[in-house]
Design a protein around this motif. Structure first.
Motif, PDB file in Angstrom:
ATOM      1  N   ASN A  96       0.836  -1.205   0.000  1.00 57.27           N
ATOM      2  CA  ASN A  96       0.000   0.000   0.000  1.00 57.27           C
ATOM      3  C   ASN A  96       0.869   1.253   0.000  1.00 57.27           C
ATOM      4  OD1 ASN A  96      -2.540   1.211  -0.117  1.00 57.27           O
ATOM      5  ND2 ASN A  96      -2.528   1.616   2.097  1.00 57.27           N
ATOM      6  N   GLY A 549      -4.409   2.793  -3.870  1.00 56.82           N
ATOM      7  CA  GLY A 549      -5.812   2.731  -3.495  1.00 56.82           C
ATOM      8  C   GLY A 549      -6.659   3.382  -4.564  1.00 56.82           C
ATOM      9  N   ASN A 550      -7.379   4.414  -4.180  1.00 59.06           N
ATOM     10  CA  ASN A 550      -8.243   5.136  -5.113  1.00 59.06           C
ATOM     11  C   ASN A 550      -7.788   6.581  -5.276  1.00 59.06           C
ATOM     12  OD1 ASN A 550     -10.440   4.665  -6.857  1.00 59.06           O
ATOM     13  ND2 ASN A 550     -11.810   5.836  -5.546  1.00 59.06           N
TER      14      ASN A 550
END
Length: 629
Positions: A96, A549-550
């Motif tokens: 991440n 992620g977004n």
């Protein structure tokens, strides 16, 4: 010492040289000045030779790197200093986070020999091989009234790191960051070295490993500006260029590296013709898997099959047609869009031969805007993709990244060079718009930005007031143009960008979303954008982007102010949710801000002086006309 001097005297007499003691005072001064100039020239040429000796520089860097005995990690070290361009920011899904590697920074250095002498400005380029781990802030980090928290930077000093480079390509797969090629530039940008080496970085152990590569091992030749993507089983590379001063070559070949077998193979040979994309570098690539049991088409068939039990056989024909189109098996396509190359033109009859002697072959830059796809594991043939939707115009130096959640490629920024005055002047327009390419539907769309709820779109009166302030010199023009307009031109452009007639009013109703008008409504050649309340990063080239992620994250890049390149170091986040908007995470450093301010002040000063002189001349002409009357 005496014998030596005697020998030099005899040698000088043979050559007819006059003794130093017999020279007049003025002649001695002239001779001393000449010797000093010769020494200075020798020193400067020696320094230039040292700066051009790339192999010596790389050997010294390798020796320094070999002194490292273990991996050293510097947590919370802050963003890279100085800023970077042409580096890679590669997302690790498992961590991440993203990993920033390499890049370069060009800076202006001013030197003066003595007080009172004119300062000389030299341009120096530094190339890096350090690795940074970039961890975006969590949603809870945006506290204290801030819209976006500051990311965490960790510097990783590994053993056996690759040599410094920029213009390389990188992608993430199976716990590793893979890096191929790139180039090293001498400090004075006179010499270049292109790499054909291939490396991978273990995101768990922070260790580098060099893999087999190069033509001897069936891999690509040395190059930079190539682009790569990863499939489930392969590292795929396309294009690039090689510049050796005497020659420059662009590539359109395509290679694959098997992650498990650790072997290279050729997917598509390069060459000329209309059956494949032309040779290019700095293009935009992505991969798409269609068909098969895991595709979106299969999911649609499954849902339709379940509905068929409820609604009878009405969907049976449509389902058979979909199976026929997909062929019942998964196909992986590599998409290639845009790119850049230089084409050497043959001299025509009107070309002066002396121009060829002075400037060499005539080169013409070409910016591509075509799109192609390659069937990677099928017939390995290229197909040209028609433009569908609202595609971006041709641009160079744009940045791109894949947003897996929505199956799309996002392209940001770039530069467009406008030739004016019959090519004597080139105006560079740095773009700050973004477009998306949905590789499932093969359609382009502009990325629409949304305003905050507390922000309002300027009314007609506010826009006219802003134009008045620009005309009065109270506001500056658009920072994304490296050529400054006069105050009157700025005001006229602002009004033109805001009020464009019936078609624009219709488009405003069609594209107005969240109080913001799409950038497609405004002419790209005006030099000024329509007023928008949303914050946006400055237009730039060769920036690094990633999606975690977004969210899309943007770092660094290059902008030109006049003829001077400035390397940026700010960080921006683009929220890729249903209502996309830019949020600034880190401002440019004080050093970069001061540099931009000085350059923009210098660029505006001559323009204002010319405007004042022109107004004075106009007034004097009016007075003369009145006297004549």
């Amino acid at each position: 010492m005496g014998g030596g001097r005697d020998k030099r005297k005899k040698h000088d007499k043979k050559l007819g040289k006059v003794s130093q003691s017999k020279l007049s005072g003025m002649a001695k001064t002239e001779r001393k000045t000449e010797l000093n100039l010769h020494k200075k020239k020798s020193r400067s040429s020696k320094e230039e030779d040292e700066e051009n000796d790339i192999e010596r520089i790389l050997r010294a860097l390798k020796l320094k790197d070999e002194e490292k005995k273990e991996v050293r990690v510097e947590e919370n070290c802050g963003r890279p200093e100085p800023g970077r361009a042409s580096c890679t920011l590669t997302t690790s899904v498992a961590k991440n986070a993203a990993y920033l590697f390499g890049g370069e920074c060009t800076s202006e250095e001013k030197k003066s020999e003595k007080e009172g002498t004119t300062k000389t400005t030299t341009t120096k380029t530094r190339v890096f091989n350090d690795m940074y781990k970039f961890v975006p802030p969590s949603s809870s980090a945006a506290a204290g009234g801030k819209r976006c928290g500051v990311p965490t930077w960790t510097k990783i000093n590994s053993v056996n790191s690759p040599p410094p480079r920029s213009g390389h390509c990188a992608c993430y797969a199976k716990g590793y960051v893979y890096v191929f090629g790139g180039e090293f530039t001498s400090p004075n940008q006179e010499k270049f070295k292109h790499y054909s080496d291939f490396w991978r970085f273990d995101c768990d152990s922070n260790a580098w490993e060099q893999l087999e590569s190069g033509p001897k091992n069936g891999g690509p030749s040395a190059r930079s500006g190539s682009r790569c993507v990863a499939t489930k089983s392969d590292f795929i590379l396309f294009g690039g260029f090689y510049d050796a001063a005497e020659e420059i070559r662009y590539f359109n070949d395509c290679y694959a590296f098997d992650f498990d077998a650790k072997k290279w193979r050729v997917l598509a040979k390069g060459g000329t013709g209309s059956s494949a994309p032309s040779a290019r570098s700095a293009c935009h690539v992505c991969v798409s898997a269609v068909g098969g049991s895991n595709s979106s088409g299969s999911k649609k068939r499954n849902s339709k099959s379940s509905k068929k039990g409820e609604k009878g056989e009405e969907n049976d024909g449509e389902e058979k047609e979909e199976r026929k189109e997909e062929g019942g098996e998964e196909r992986t396509y590599l998409y290639v869009y845009g790119g850049y190359c230089k084409h050497v033109e043959e001299p025509d009859e009107d070309t002066d031969p002396r121009d060829l002697e002075d400037f060499g072959a005539m080169e013409r830059a070409i910016t591509r805007e075509d799109c192609w796809k390659l069937d990677v594991y099928g017939n390995k043939k290229w197909q040209k993709v028609k433009k569908a939707g609202l595609a971006p115009r041709a641009r160079a130096g744009a940045s791109s990244v894949v947003h897996l959640a929505k199956k799309r490629l996002i392209v940001f920024g770039g530069v467009v060079d406008h030739e004016i005055k019959k090519g004597d002047v080139i105006v560079s327009e740095f773009l700050q718009d973004a477009f998306t390419f949905n590789y499932n539907t093969e359609k382009w769309f502009p990325l629409t930005l949304f305003a905050e709820k507390n922000e309002k779109v300027k009314t007609e009166e506010e826009s006219r007031e802003e134009a008045r302030k620009i005309a009065a010199g109270e506001l500056d023009g658009n920072e994304n143009f490296n050529v400054r307009l006069s105050d009157r031109e700025k005001a006229a452009v602002r009004i033109q960008a805001t009020f464009r007639g019936h078609r624009v009013r219709k488009a405003m109703k069609l594209y107005r979303v969240g109080g913001v008008v799409s950038e497609l409504l405004y002419s790209p050649g005006t030099g000024e954008e329509a007023p928008k309340p949303t914050a946006k990063p400055r237009g730039r080239i060769n920036a690094s982007v990633c999606v975690v992620g977004n969210d899309l994250w943007l770092y660094g890049g290059i902008v030109e102010v006049g003829d001077v390149e400035v390397v940026l170091d700010d960080v921006w986040k683009l929220d890729l949710s249903a209502k996309s908007k830019w949020i600034r995470s880190e401002k440019v450093s004080e050093r970069v801000a001061n540099q931009l301010s000085e350059l923009e002040m210098d660029a505006n000063q001559p323009q204002k002086e010319n405007n004042n002189e022109q107004e004075t001349d106009d007034d004097s002409d009016d007075d003369d006309k009145e006297e004549e009357e």
